[in-house]
Scaffold this motif. Structure first.
Motif, short mmCIF file in Angstrom:
data_model
loop_
_atom_site.label_atom_id
_atom_site.label_comp_id
_atom_site.label_asym_id
_atom_site.label_seq_id
_atom_site.Cartn_x
_atom_site.Cartn_y
_atom_site.Cartn_z
N ALA A 1 1.70 12.75 -5.54
CA ALA A 1 0.32 12.35 -5.86
C ALA A 1 -0.66 13.40 -5.34
N GLY A 2 -0.52 13.77 -4.07
CA GLY A 2 -1.43 14.75 -3.47
C GLY A 2 -1.30 16.11 -4.13
N LEU A 3 -0.08 16.50 -4.46
CA LEU A 3 0.12 17.82 -5.06
C LEU A 3 -0.43 17.88 -6.49
N THR A 4 -0.29 16.78 -7.21
CA THR A 4 -0.86 16.78 -8.57
C THR A 4 -2.39 16.84 -8.48
N ALA A 5 -2.95 16.11 -7.53
CA ALA A 5 -4.40 16.18 -7.32
C ALA A 5 -4.79 17.62 -6.99
N ALA A 6 -3.96 18.28 -6.18
CA ALA A 6 -4.26 19.67 -5.78
C ALA A 6 -4.22 20.61 -6.99
N ILE A 7 -3.26 20.41 -7.88
CA ILE A 7 -3.16 21.27 -9.08
C ILE A 7 -4.43 21.12 -9.92
N TYR A 8 -4.83 19.87 -10.16
CA TYR A 8 -6.02 19.64 -10.99
C TYR A 8 -7.28 20.17 -10.33
N ALA A 9 -7.42 19.89 -9.03
CA ALA A 9 -8.64 20.31 -8.33
C ALA A 9 -8.70 21.83 -8.21
N ALA A 10 -7.55 22.45 -7.99
CA ALA A 10 -7.53 23.91 -7.86
C ALA A 10 -7.90 24.56 -9.20
N ARG A 11 -7.38 23.99 -10.27
CA ARG A 11 -7.71 24.55 -11.59
C ARG A 11 -9.19 24.35 -11.93
N ALA A 12 -9.83 23.37 -11.25
CA ALA A 12 -11.27 23.16 -11.46
C ALA A 12 -12.09 23.98 -10.45
N ASN A 13 -11.43 24.94 -9.81
CA ASN A 13 -12.09 25.83 -8.84
C ASN A 13 -12.67 25.12 -7.63
N LEU A 14 -12.07 24.03 -7.22
CA LEU A 14 -12.57 23.33 -6.03
C LEU A 14 -11.90 23.84 -4.75
N GLU B 1 6.08 16.01 4.72
CA GLU B 1 5.62 16.79 3.57
C GLU B 1 6.56 16.60 2.39
N GLY B 2 5.95 16.39 1.22
CA GLY B 2 6.78 16.18 0.03
C GLY B 2 7.00 14.71 -0.28
N GLY B 3 6.74 13.85 0.70
CA GLY B 3 6.82 12.41 0.49
C GLY B 3 8.23 11.93 0.19
N GLN B 4 8.29 10.76 -0.48
CA GLN B 4 9.58 10.11 -0.68
C GLN B 4 10.52 10.89 -1.61
N CYS C 1 5.76 21.84 -7.56
CA CYS C 1 4.36 21.38 -7.64
C CYS C 1 3.50 22.12 -6.62
N LYS C 2 4.05 22.36 -5.44
CA LYS C 2 3.29 23.05 -4.40
C LYS C 2 3.00 24.49 -4.85
N GLN D 1 6.36 4.93 -8.76
CA GLN D 1 7.18 5.95 -9.42
C GLN D 1 6.53 7.32 -9.25
N ALA D 2 7.35 8.37 -9.32
CA ALA D 2 6.80 9.73 -9.18
C ALA D 2 5.77 9.98 -10.28
N VAL D 3 6.09 9.56 -11.48
CA VAL D 3 5.19 9.88 -12.59
C VAL D 3 3.87 9.10 -12.49
N THR D 4 3.91 7.86 -11.99
CA THR D 4 2.66 7.12 -11.85
C THR D 4 1.84 7.69 -10.68
N ALA D 5 2.52 8.09 -9.63
CA ALA D 5 1.81 8.69 -8.49
C ALA D 5 1.13 9.99 -8.94
N ALA D 6 1.85 10.79 -9.74
CA ALA D 6 1.26 12.03 -10.25
C ALA D 6 0.04 11.71 -11.11
N GLY D 7 0.16 10.68 -11.94
CA GLY D 7 -0.96 10.29 -12.81
C GLY D 7 -2.19 9.91 -11.99
N MET D 8 -1.96 9.17 -10.91
CA MET D 8 -3.10 8.78 -10.06
C MET D 8 -3.70 9.98 -9.35
N GLY D 9 -2.86 10.94 -9.00
CA GLY D 9 -3.36 12.17 -8.37
C GLY D 9 -4.30 12.89 -9.33
#
Ligand code: NAP
Length: 310
Positions: free
Chosen positions: A12-25, A35-38, A64-65, A286-294
């Motif tokens: 979840a956190g890493l997907t958020a990081a990918i999106y935020a980084a691509r938005a130049n944040l 680290e890396g979670g479950q 993802c990292k 699920q990994a995919v739902t966590a990624a979606g929320m990220g």
């Protein structure tokens, strides 16, 4: 002052990081001790879209990292000791103390995940991920044609047993009481399934194994203390999860089980503070739902930052 701090470096956190980084944040990701979670605790992930041959959980997380770093996400190791709300003239901002070091940020995404509860047995740790598992959808298909044990009596135990009944030979649920805690419908489904039986009033007191594989579990009756060994190739724990939300208790709203409350856009009650993944979600996990929320949380953080800069 950071624009965005992401607490947690699971999917979840890493997907958020990918999106935020691509938005130049240029997000700062704080990775805790897990680290890396479950996903780090699982082996083959066969249900994450895009990997027809499956992918190892730790490999997925590492990729993802790398992806987040490629677009400018920064990483900081450490445990969050405290989280507090600060105010300047215009907006809230947030102070996060990580191993004694203060980090200030305009927005925060909390993706600290949840930890599966364990029985507390030494043998359970010895065979962890080699026959002892905490996620049936992740690891159940590794036991095709084999007999498995599920521990627990809630909705998760019933749901995981129903899933396992489709992908393994036979499922035995071991539950410590004489009735399930699960909802009526889940109980009925599990109890009427010919590939599931329940051993009531019993606790697993040891995981049995040979070399590196599980061969069964030792069960003790809570009524008369009688001990029996049950053959099985795997034990799935479904005795609940503990959301990693302690640092936010009293600041954000938590439900009765400690999950952080948020709306459907992942917004908590504090402006600029969002959640993603298992610290919020007790249903899908699920990994995919966590990624979606990220992804959702990062897009919302970006929108929020645009709003306050006007
Ligand atoms: P849960 O409802 O807390 O149930 C945990 C189960 O594990 C209980 O039966 C409990 O026994 C047992 N247990 C706890 N600690 C134990 C220990 N040390 N040794 C042996 N047994 C132990 O957890 P959950 O099933 O993960 O469900 C959590 C929440 O998510 C619930 O609100 C549930 O309704 C929801 N959920 C919903 C769905 C769905 O709707 N499809 C699916 C999964 C989860 P006791 O009963 O004796 O306490």
């Amino acid at each position: 002052m950071e624009k965005l701090v992401i607490i947690g470096a699971g999917i979840a956190g890493l997907t958020a990081a990918i999106y935020a980084a691509r938005a130049n944040l240029s997000p700062l990701v704080i990775s805790g001790k897990d680290e890396g979670g479950q996903l780090m605790l699982t082996t083959d992930v066969e249900n994450y879209p895009g990997f027809p041959e499956g992918i190892m959980g730790p490999v997925l997380v590492t990729k993802c990292k790398e992806q987040a770093k490629r677009f400018g996400a920064r990483f900081m190791d450490g445990n969050v000791e405290s989280f507090s709300v600060k105010n300047d003239v215009k907006n809230n901002f947030y102070e996060i103390v990580v191993d004694g070091e203060k980090v200030e940020s305009l927005t925060v995404i909390i993706a600290t995940g949840a930890s599966a509860k364990m029985l507390g047995l030494e043998s359970e740790l010895r065979y962890f991920n080699r026959g002892v598992h905490t996620c049936a959808t992740c690891d159940g298909p590794l036991y095709g044609g084999k007999d498995v044990v599920v521990v627990g009596g809630g909705d998760s135990a019933c749901e995981e047993s129903l899933f396992l009944s489709k992908v393994t030979n036979f499922v035995t649920i071991v539950h410590r009481r004489d009735e399930f805690r699960a909802s009526k419908i889940m109980q009925e489904r599990a109890l009427s399934n010919p590939k599931i039986k329940v051993i009531w009033n019993s606790e697993v007191v040891e995981v049995l194994g040979e070399d590196r594989r599980v061969t069964g579990v030792r069960i003790k009756s809570v009524n008369d203390g009688k001990v029996t060994d049950l053959k099985a190739s795997a034990m799935f724990l479904a005795i609940g999860h503990i959301p990693n939300s302690a640092a936010f208790n009293g600041i954000l709203d938590l439900d009765e089980n400690g999950y952080i409350k948020a709306d459907s856009r992942m917004r908590t009650k504090l402006p600029g503070v969002f959640v993603a993944g298992d610290v919020y979600d007790k249903v899908y996990r699920q990994a995919v739902t966590a990624a979606g929320m990220g992804c959702q949380a990062a897009l919302e953080a970006e929108r929020y930052l645009e709003g306050i800069s006007k």
